[in-house]
Motif scaffolding. Structure first.
Motif, mmCIF file in Angstrom:
data_model
loop_
_atom_site.group_PDB
_atom_site.id
_atom_site.type_symbol
_atom_site.label_atom_id
_atom_site.label_comp_id
_atom_site.label_asym_id
_atom_site.label_seq_id
_atom_site.Cartn_x
_atom_site.Cartn_y
_atom_site.Cartn_z
ATOM 1 N N SER A 57 0.821 -1.205 0.000
ATOM 2 C CA SER A 57 0.000 0.000 0.000
ATOM 3 C C SER A 57 0.858 1.260 0.000
ATOM 4 C CB SER A 57 -0.921 -0.004 1.221
ATOM 5 O OG SER A 57 -1.710 1.147 1.245
ATOM 6 N N GLU A 58 1.931 1.258 0.801
ATOM 7 C CA GLU A 58 2.821 2.414 0.839
ATOM 8 C C GLU A 58 3.463 2.638 -0.529
ATOM 9 O OE1 GLU A 58 3.485 4.829 3.115
ATOM 10 O OE2 GLU A 58 1.739 3.967 4.105
ATOM 11 N N TRP A 59 3.860 1.547 -1.175
ATOM 12 C CA TRP A 59 4.475 1.667 -2.493
ATOM 13 C C TRP A 59 3.459 2.228 -3.493
ATOM 14 C CZ3 TRP A 59 3.624 -0.449 -7.342
ATOM 15 C CH2 TRP A 59 4.627 -0.189 -8.281
ATOM 16 N N LEU A 60 2.234 1.705 -3.474
ATOM 17 C CA LEU A 60 1.198 2.202 -4.384
ATOM 18 C C LEU A 60 0.948 3.687 -4.164
ATOM 19 C CD1 LEU A 60 -1.408 -0.715 -4.204
ATOM 20 C CD2 LEU A 60 -0.139 -0.006 -6.240
ATOM 21 N N ASN A 61 0.815 4.080 -2.909
ATOM 22 C CA ASN A 61 0.546 5.485 -2.612
ATOM 23 C C ASN A 61 1.697 6.380 -3.036
ATOM 24 O OD1 ASN A 61 -2.102 6.215 -0.942
ATOM 25 N ND2 ASN A 61 -1.524 4.121 -0.451
ATOM 26 N N ALA A 62 2.935 5.876 -2.908
ATOM 27 C CA ALA A 62 4.094 6.652 -3.356
ATOM 28 C C ALA A 62 4.081 6.854 -4.868
ATOM 29 C CB ALA A 62 5.386 5.956 -2.931
ATOM 30 N N GLN A 63 3.412 5.918 -5.593
ATOM 31 C CA GLN A 63 3.282 6.050 -7.047
ATOM 32 C C GLN A 63 2.068 6.888 -7.434
ATOM 33 O OE1 GLN A 63 5.831 4.510 -8.821
ATOM 34 N NE2 GLN A 63 6.498 4.107 -6.724
ATOM 35 N N GLY A 64 1.337 7.376 -6.430
ATOM 36 C CA GLY A 64 0.143 8.165 -6.711
ATOM 37 C C GLY A 64 -1.102 7.338 -6.926
ATOM 38 N N VAL A 65 -1.047 6.041 -6.590
ATOM 39 C CA VAL A 65 -2.185 5.141 -6.775
ATOM 40 C C VAL A 65 -2.906 4.992 -5.441
ATOM 41 C CG1 VAL A 65 -2.907 2.806 -7.400
ATOM 42 C CG2 VAL A 65 -1.018 3.900 -8.618
ATOM 43 N N ARG A 66 -4.181 5.323 -5.411
ATOM 44 C CA ARG A 66 -4.952 5.298 -4.168
ATOM 45 C C ARG A 66 -5.859 4.071 -4.077
ATOM 46 N NH1 ARG A 66 -1.342 8.277 -3.432
ATOM 47 N NH2 ARG A 66 -1.419 10.540 -3.358
ATOM 48 N N GLN A 67 -5.411 2.953 -4.600
ATOM 49 C CA GLN A 67 -6.227 1.733 -4.561
ATOM 50 C C GLN A 67 -6.484 1.278 -3.126
ATOM 51 O OE1 GLN A 67 -6.952 -0.663 -7.342
ATOM 52 N NE2 GLN A 67 -7.552 -2.404 -6.132
ATOM 53 N N TRP A 68 -5.437 1.277 -2.309
ATOM 54 C CA TRP A 68 -5.542 0.810 -0.929
ATOM 55 C C TRP A 68 -5.219 1.948 0.026
ATOM 56 C CZ3 TRP A 68 -2.309 -4.325 -1.594
ATOM 57 C CH2 TRP A 68 -3.102 -5.269 -2.273
ATOM 58 N N PRO A 69 -5.722 1.871 1.262
ATOM 59 C CA PRO A 69 -5.448 2.949 2.217
ATOM 60 C C PRO A 69 -3.960 3.020 2.577
ATOM 61 C CG PRO A 69 -6.571 1.121 3.298
ATOM 62 C CD PRO A 69 -6.583 0.824 1.831
ATOM 63 N N ARG A 70 -3.471 4.227 2.732
ATOM 64 C CA ARG A 70 -2.071 4.408 3.148
ATOM 65 C C ARG A 70 -1.879 3.708 4.491
ATOM 66 N NH1 ARG A 70 0.447 8.924 1.021
ATOM 67 N NH2 ARG A 70 2.381 7.894 0.550
ATOM 68 N N GLY A 71 -0.814 2.925 4.598
ATOM 69 C CA GLY A 71 -0.568 2.164 5.824
ATOM 70 C C GLY A 71 -1.178 0.782 5.796
ATOM 71 N N GLY A 72 -1.918 0.466 4.747
ATOM 72 C CA GLY A 72 -2.472 -0.882 4.622
ATOM 73 C C GLY A 72 -3.821 -1.033 5.292
ATOM 74 N N PHE A 73 -4.145 -2.267 5.610
ATOM 75 C CA PHE A 73 -5.454 -2.607 6.152
ATOM 76 C C PHE A 73 -5.336 -2.947 7.632
ATOM 77 C CE2 PHE A 73 -5.501 -3.657 1.663
ATOM 78 C CZ PHE A 73 -6.686 -3.075 1.235
#
Length: 200
Positions: free
Chosen positions: A31-47
């Motif tokens: 999730s952190e990696w996705l958010n760093a790429q600007g992708v908001r699929q999952w919540p920052r910090g995971g589930f």
């Protein structure tokens, strides 16, 4: 076959309650990696555990382990990949016209960053298609972020077709994909679930 999977034998199994910390870490890292790429699929910090514990209890969360970790009985290693596979169609996305009971659904697919490029996502999606086939279902389905074109293109290369995008303001996800089920034997891991039936 990729180098990592040649050097490190892998096994697929169902997650157990003791696996929760490792799964949460893997999903948080993804999730952190996705958010760093600007992708908001999952919540920052995971589930939170409340989102993952039911999948473990329902026996629908699967893990890929590096079998070499068992050589160190005092060591602890998180899974190298995880995926949930079940018959739960998100009612905000899948309508009665989709015949939701005709598919298995992929959720929470994540591969550890150190294993990126090893083909594990491909192998798990193939396994999902084979599991749907074994269950007598014609489809395997998933949803992903509406704005993540890179991931959507990846799913297309894995045999999925885009059905539609459901644009709900409170959901980052909503791009819906499906792929025909097929009998694809796993090539990069030992399937420890092979003697079990997927319950939907």
């Amino acid at each position: 076959m990729h180098t990592n999977t040649l050097l490190h034998p892998l096994a697929l199994r169902r997650a157990e309650p003791a696996d929760l910390p490792g799964v949460l870490k893997l999903l948080a890292d993804a999730s952190e990696w996705l958010n760093a790429q600007g992708v908001r699929q999952w919540p920052r910090g995971g589930f939170g555990p409340e989102r993952i514990e039911p999948l473990i209890e329902e026996r629908t969360l699967f893990l890929l382990d590096d079998e070499l970790r068992y050589l160190d009985p005092d060591g602890w290693a998180p899974p190298v990949a995880t995926m949930a596979l079940d018959g739960h169609a998100d009612p905000e996305f899948w309508t009665p016209d989709d015949d939701p009971g005709s598919a298995l659904y992929v959720h929470k697919l994540a591969v550890a960053r150190t294993w990126t490029g090893s083909g594990l996502g491909d192998a798990l999606l193939d396994w999902a298609a084979a599991s749907a086939y074994a269950a007598g279902l014609p489809w395997v389905r998933l949803d992903c972020a509406k704005t993540n074109r890179r991931l959507q293109n990846y799913y297309r290369t894995r045999g999925f077709r885009h059905l539609r995008t459901v644009d709900l303001p409170h959901r980052a996800s909503g791009a819906l994909f499906e792929r025909p089920s097929e009998d694809v034997p796993p090539m990069v891991f030992r399937d420890l679930t092979a003697s079990e039936l997927i319950t939907v």
